[in-house]
Design a protein around this motif. Structure first.
Motif, PDB file in Angstrom:
ATOM      1  N   LYS A 142      -9.825   2.455  -0.488  1.00 32.47           N
ATOM      2  CA  LYS A 142      -8.912   2.904  -1.543  1.00 32.47           C
ATOM      3  C   LYS A 142      -9.648   3.831  -2.498  1.00 32.47           C
ATOM      4  N   ASP A 161      -2.421   4.033  -3.518  1.00 31.77           N
ATOM      5  CA  ASP A 161      -3.685   3.639  -2.904  1.00 31.77           C
ATOM      6  C   ASP A 161      -4.447   4.809  -2.319  1.00 31.77           C
ATOM      7  N   PRO A 195       0.827  -1.210   0.000  1.00 32.82           N
ATOM      8  CA  PRO A 195       0.000   0.000   0.000  1.00 32.82           C
ATOM      9  C   PRO A 195       0.860   1.259   0.000  1.00 32.82           C
ATOM     10  N   HIS A 211     -12.252  -3.000  -2.872  1.00 36.48           N
ATOM     11  CA  HIS A 211     -11.158  -2.029  -2.696  1.00 36.48           C
ATOM     12  C   HIS A 211     -11.547  -1.023  -1.627  1.00 36.48           C
TER      13      HIS A 211
END
Length: 232
Positions: A177, A105, A83, A174
């Motif tokens: 994100k 991210d 990340p 996700h």
């Protein structure tokens, strides 16, 4: 490369920033009992430390002396899913989109709030720990069962169109994100729709009407102005 905090089981955070004052500030505000910090003052040294210590999260400045941070992101993404949270003075939407499309991210503009940074780091760590997505996603009053293809809001099953379901599933897988408009358009509708953001806006609006208590003040699907969307 040696971390100031050496607890072996703590999440490893790598700071890549050429400003010593920023590195000192982050060493001060990131809890000593929660993170082990590493640092690098250039793109090349940042890549070397990334390879050596395999950090759990990278905090990256874009304005590095030897290479642009966008290139650092792309180089890391060639071999690692680590990340990456960008911390930058660049405020233009085009810079944010470029960083996120390159593989970052998240993106915070300097100066940033310490509480917000900690929340973003912890969200990245939680997501990274979930190598295999849980079949059931829960967030406050929203529940999505990926195996049964069922969405429940405040205890009631919600009927979504196939496109709305795929859109919500992409956001859920996700969660936390930022996904850019182009990324979502490409994944849900394909390359032919990359220049048709109105299609995405309409479907996000419809989806919000079905899952948000107050669609005009969403608490699940958050807009990142000019950039994309994030599911909390």
């Amino acid at each position: 490369m040696t971390p100031e905090r050496t607890e072996r089981n703590l999440p490893r955070i790598l700071i890549i920033d050429d400003e010593a004052a920023i590195r000192r500030f982050l060493h001060t505000v990131l809890p000593a009992d929660e993170f082990a910090l590493y640092e690098a003052d250039s793109g090349h040294s940042g890549l070397s430390v990334t390879a050596a210590v395999r950090p759990d999260v990278v905090l990256l400045d874009l304005g590095l002396p030897d290479m642009d941070g966008i290139e650092v992101i792309a180089r890391i993404r060639e071999w690692a899913p680590t990340p990456i949270i960008v911390l930058s003075v660049r405020e233009r939407e085009s810079d944010k989109i470029a960083a996120l499309d390159a593989g970052a991210d998240d993106y915070l503009t300097k100066p940033f709030g310490v509480g917000e940074l900690l929340a973003r780091i912890r969200a990245m760590l939680r997501r990274a720990q979930q190598q295999i997505p849980e079949p059931v996603f829960r967030s406050d009053d929203l529940e999505m069962d990926l195996e049964k293809r069922r969405v429940v809001v405040r205890g009631e099953t919600v009927q979504l169109t196939p496109t709305e379901y795929d859109l919500l599933k992409l956001l859920v897988t996700h969660a936390g994100k930022v996904l850019t408009h182009r990324h979502i358009l490409n994944r849900i509708w394909g390359p032919a729709y990359l220049e048709q953001p109105h299609v995405l806006r309409v479907n996000i609006s419809n989806l919000r009407r079905k899952i948000e208590i107050t669609p005009t003040q969403p608490c699940h699907i958050i807009t990142e102005p000019g950039v994309g969307y994030r599911l909390l």
